[in-house]
Design an enzyme around this catalytic site. Structure first.
Site, mmCIF file in Angstrom:
data_model
loop_
_atom_site.group_PDB
_atom_site.id
_atom_site.type_symbol
_atom_site.label_atom_id
_atom_site.label_comp_id
_atom_site.label_asym_id
_atom_site.label_seq_id
_atom_site.Cartn_x
_atom_site.Cartn_y
_atom_site.Cartn_z
ATOM 1 N N GLU A 269 0.828 -1.200 0.000
ATOM 2 C CA GLU A 269 0.000 0.000 0.000
ATOM 3 C C GLU A 269 0.869 1.259 0.000
ATOM 4 O OE1 GLU A 269 -2.753 -0.329 3.250
ATOM 5 O OE2 GLU A 269 -3.878 -1.938 2.303
ATOM 6 N N HIS A 293 -8.095 1.390 1.550
ATOM 7 C CA HIS A 293 -7.928 1.127 2.987
ATOM 8 C C HIS A 293 -8.744 2.120 3.822
ATOM 9 C CE1 HIS A 293 -4.975 -0.831 6.027
ATOM 10 N NE2 HIS A 293 -6.142 -0.611 6.594
#
Length: 600
Positions: A269, A293
């Site tokens: 990420e 997220h």
């Protein structure tokens, strides 16, 4: 405006990521907070030595190198549930407490799971994009209802349980796989708890994951597992990236084995921008609903986790017990309040032993100790905080100069490395009726195996020297109004608050002794805040010691040794530390047998 001396000594916290101002506002009342966003790993390592606390979310990587550079760091606070970005073993070895907020964002994560589930079932993101592109594709965007479908849940923890209840409210059937879930809790939530993942996968129309990222859960859903699912089922992951194999998930979408996916977390990420990577292809896939997220990204959740971890930072910096430490024993809320004053007491008892009974030059003393808990304190389920406090108190007078931090996280490791053995015992001996709780410390030489076929001839002086070295030392204490008090030092009965600078004089209890000692201290401009005279009440360091401890204290000569009623301890609380010259003067000019200076 110039900084005051109080400001200069305030602890400092570093916050390299965005946290809710509500929590940071709590911190700023008593500590300095630096918000430094966008720091590189090298910049973090360069500045971290100045801070006692580090507050992060998920972007900052708290590595072993960073922790090793953080010479003053006492706590790493992760504003969220997981601690994947923190090297917890390295923190534990260094005595750095790692805390998180296990409940601050559970509602947000559960709601996001259900939002993704419905979005995927009804093709909402695709429909929204189509309409914004001036299209009207009702026939292409036909979805499915969730009522009557089976939701499979991997991990029936706090988030999983809330998701289960929400799903039941929408008319879904719910099955779950979790080897640690309570059958009674699952039954109460109308969840069918199955025995294995292999039993769950074939029955699930929708499958959602709510487990931490561990070695055992990495790649938990890969080609083989997805192949066991119903053809046309759907998968959600709002837990941690990497639990679902992204390559396998992409292949299942393209083959039609599954008809939809909803992904909030990725292995890396932000995901790799390479258009050929599995993550990029998943994001671009028309049957995959993706969010960056956002599981915990609600105003309420951010406020909750920020306030939670900031409160814990303040508690830890104040020396209190952590309530959500991931690398420390869990303390039940009912025990937490009861334990706190006794944690302070036991730490001071350990420090008193080291300062009063051991030589500062040799820095040596007993390595075997008995800690006996009597009365209400013996009912506490976990005494780990007391053990840790004792090790800290015992070693701090020696180790503080080295900047070494001993706490509940690394106390057992410190004790092992230094050869310290502690026998913890609980007693309901009636001798404690004077106190609701009493803690007794017995310091004794380590047990030694007897030598076989060995005869020694020693002089009387050598024999007396050996007996002196094997003498046991005893300290007892209790709490009153949550303040720590010492009730006994060896044979001497006393009662004084264990706080501040103390001078402990061992002397013959003769008239005028108090005046002489007071006069000598007065000449050195040392003010006496309080004084307590402790008579020699106990016989041979045994009477009123808990029965279990008495067994370790008895020697064959105990029964015949009389009490020295003419001896006493004089404990004086003074306004400042005194040097060796003053202590020597008390022995030489005040008729004191021995004296020690103690700072508690």
């Amino acid at each position: 405006m110039e900084a005051t001396q109080e400001d200069a000594t305030r602890p400092k916290a570093l916050c390299p990521e965005k946290l809710s101002p509500d929590g940071l506002g709590l911190l700023r009342k008593s500590i300095d907070v630096d918000e430094r966003k966008g720091l590189t790993a090298e910049e973090l390592i360069e500045i971290i030595p100045a801070y006692e606390a580090l507050l992060v979310r998920s972007e900052t990587k708290v590595t072993a190198d960073l922790l090793a550079a953080a010479k003053r760091l006492k706590v790493v606070a992760r504003a969220g549930v997981g601690v994947d970005n923190v090297d917890v073993p390295a923190a534990t070895k260094l005595g750095i407490i790692v805390v998180n907020s296990p409940s601050g964002n559970i509602q947000a994560a559960a709601e996001h799971t259900v939002a993704l589930l419905l979005s995927m079932a009804r093709n909402i993101p695709d429909a929204c994009a189509s309409l914004k592109a001036a299209k009207w594709e009702r026939s292409r965007l036909v979805g499915v209802e969730v009522k009557g479908k089976t939701l499979g849940i991997i991990g029936l923890g706090k988030v999983g349980l809330i998701v289960a209840r929400m799903a039941r409210g929408m008319g879904m059937q719910v099955a779950a796989a979790d080897p640690y879930a309570s059958p009674s809790v699952a039954e109460a939530a109308n969840v069918n708890l199955v025995g294995s993942l292999g039993e769950l996968l074939p029955v699930a129309d929708f499958l959602t994951i709510h487990t931490p990222m561990l070695a055992s859960t990495k790649g938990m859903l890969s080609h083989a597992e997805i192949g066991q699912m119903k053809k046309g089922s759907r998968i959600l992951n709002v837990a941690r990236g990497g639990i679902v194999d992204e390559v396998a998930l992409l292949a299942a979408l393209e083959s039609g084995q599954i008809s939809g996916a909803a992904i909030d977390v990725f292995t890396k990420e932000p995901p790799n921008k390479d258009p050929e990577s599995a993550a990029s292809k998943l994001i671009a896939h028309p049957k995959c609903v993706c969010t960056p997220h956002l599981g915990a990204s609600t105003v309420e959740a951010q406020e909750n986790v920020s306030i939670d971890v900031c409160e814990q930072v303040l508690q830890i910096l104040a020396g209190e017990l952590p309530r959500s430490a991931v690398n420390a024993p869990i303390i039940l809320p009912a025990d937490h309040k009861t334990l706190q004053p006794f944690v302070a007491l036991v730490e001071k008892m350990g420090s008193l032993y080291t300062q009063h009974f051991t030589s500062p030059k040799e820095q040596s003393g007993r390595t075997t100790f008995d800690l006996t808990y009597e009365g209400e304190i013996s009912m506490i389920s976990s005494t780990k905080p007391l053990f840790a406090a004792f090790i800290k108190g015992l070693t701090s007078p020696i180790s503080d100069a080295e900047g070494f931090n001993v706490n509940i996280v690394n106390a057992e490791l410190v004790a092992k490395e230094r050869g310290i053995f502690v026998n913890e015992q609980k007693s309901r001996d009636p001798s404690t009726q004077a106190y609701s709780s009493l803690i007794t410390l017995v310091a004794r030489p380590p047990s030694r195996a007897p030598s076989l076929n060995r005869v020694e001839q020693v002089s009387t002086a050598d024999l007396n020297s050996r007996r002196a070295k094997e003498e046991r030392h005893i300290i007892s204490g209790y709490c009153s109004d949550r303040s720590p008090f010492i009730s006994r030092i060896d044979r001497f009965s006393t009662s004084f608050k264990a706080d501040g600078v103390l001078i402990i004089c061992h002397n013959y209890d003769s008239p005028g002794k108090i005046g002489v000692v007071g006069g000598l201290l007065g000449k050195e401009n040392v003010n006496i805040n309080f004084m307590s005279v402790a008579p020699a009440t106990y016989m041979n360091n045994e009477a009123h010691v808990p029965k279990m401890a008495q067994e370790r204290l008895r020697t064959p000569s105990d029964a015949s040794t009389p009490t020295e009623s003419t001896e006493a301890l004089m404990i004086l609380g003074v306004d400042r530390e005194v040097d060796d010259k003053v202590l020597k003067g008390l022995v030489e000019g005040g008729g004191v047998l021995s004296v020690s200076s103690v700072v508690l």
